[in-house]
Design an enzyme around this catalytic site. Structure first.
Site, short mmCIF file in Angstrom:
data_model
loop_
_atom_site.label_atom_id
_atom_site.label_comp_id
_atom_site.label_asym_id
_atom_site.label_seq_id
_atom_site.Cartn_x
_atom_site.Cartn_y
_atom_site.Cartn_z
N ASP A 71 79.33 115.98 111.53
CA ASP A 71 79.32 117.15 110.65
C ASP A 71 80.78 117.51 110.40
O ASP A 71 81.56 117.64 111.36
CB ASP A 71 78.58 118.30 111.33
CG ASP A 71 78.47 119.51 110.43
OD1 ASP A 71 77.54 119.53 109.60
OD2 ASP A 71 79.32 120.41 110.54
N ASP A 116 84.08 116.82 96.73
CA ASP A 116 83.47 115.51 96.50
C ASP A 116 84.39 114.38 96.94
O ASP A 116 83.95 113.39 97.51
CB ASP A 116 83.09 115.33 95.03
CG ASP A 116 81.92 116.21 94.61
OD1 ASP A 116 81.29 116.84 95.48
OD2 ASP A 116 81.63 116.25 93.39
N ASP A 141 77.55 118.10 104.21
CA ASP A 141 78.69 117.49 104.91
C ASP A 141 78.25 116.80 106.19
O ASP A 141 79.02 116.65 107.12
CB ASP A 141 79.75 118.55 105.20
CG ASP A 141 79.26 119.65 106.14
OD1 ASP A 141 78.05 119.70 106.44
OD2 ASP A 141 80.09 120.46 106.58
N ASN A 193 85.64 123.38 99.39
CA ASN A 193 84.97 123.61 98.12
C ASN A 193 85.35 124.97 97.53
O ASN A 193 85.61 125.08 96.33
CB ASN A 193 83.44 123.56 98.28
CG ASN A 193 82.88 122.16 98.16
OD1 ASN A 193 83.53 121.27 97.64
ND2 ASN A 193 81.68 121.97 98.64
N HIS A 222 84.78 121.95 93.72
CA HIS A 222 83.83 120.91 94.10
C HIS A 222 84.37 119.50 93.90
O HIS A 222 83.99 118.58 94.63
CB HIS A 222 82.50 121.10 93.36
CG HIS A 222 81.75 122.30 93.86
ND1 HIS A 222 81.03 122.28 95.03
CD2 HIS A 222 81.66 123.56 93.37
CE1 HIS A 222 80.51 123.48 95.23
NE2 HIS A 222 80.86 124.27 94.25
#
Length: 163
Positions: free
Chosen positions: A103, A120, A146, A111, A116
């Site tokens: 994680d 990404d 994530d 973000n 974003h």
């Protein structure tokens, strides 16, 4: 192919191309097509050649079996593919595997702060690093958001998990 079926084929090809980040060679390979056929399907409003009777079925099977089981952002296996692989492995070799769940800590602020597109990029780079580390010995998946997972068909030590 009639017009409605041809439109469906074109949509499948366009969706696959977007999934492959507009890499036509990768999209053609994924769909089991020659690159020149993929190009024709993308550019011709009506088919200029005859296609085999099972063309549409085979194209859709390739799409469903490969694209539906992969994460569109990273190209990794998705949760469905990971669970399928895990279930198959456990049927063959119960309790003889390693699962690492990863994680990304503090991902949301990336973000929120940088947008974003930056988030990404972090996810794609993480996927690339995990694939490189795992090689062919493990299945790497993005479970969502994530969260990533690595599944190896053998038991490995915590020290061997270090990136």
């Amino acid at each position: 192919l009639d017009a409605a079926v041809y439109k469906t084929v074109q949509h499948t090809v366009a969706t696959t191309l977007a999934f492959c980040r507009h890499n036509k060679i990768k999209a053609a390979r994924l769909l089991g097509l020659d690159a020149h056929i993929l190009k024709k399907l993308l550019t011709e409003a009506t088919p200029s050649q005859a296609y085999p009777a099972d063309f549409v079925r085979q194209l859709q099977e390739n799409f469903a079996s490969k694209v539906a089981m992969a994460d569109p952002l990273t190209g990794l296996a998705n949760r469905l593919q990971f669970n399928t692989t895990l279930n198959q492995l456990l049927k063959k070799r119960p309790l003889r595997c390693t699962i690492a769940l990863i994680d990304l800590n503090h991902f949301k602020p990336i973000n929120d702060t940088y947008g974003h597109a930056a988030g990404d990029l972090v996810l794609r780079k993480t996927a690339d690093r995990l694939k490189k580390w795992a090689g062919s010995r493990a299945k790497v998946a993005r479970l969502g958001g994530d969260e990533f997972a690595v599944l190896t068909p053998q038991i490995i030590s915590v020290a061997d998990l270090a990136l």
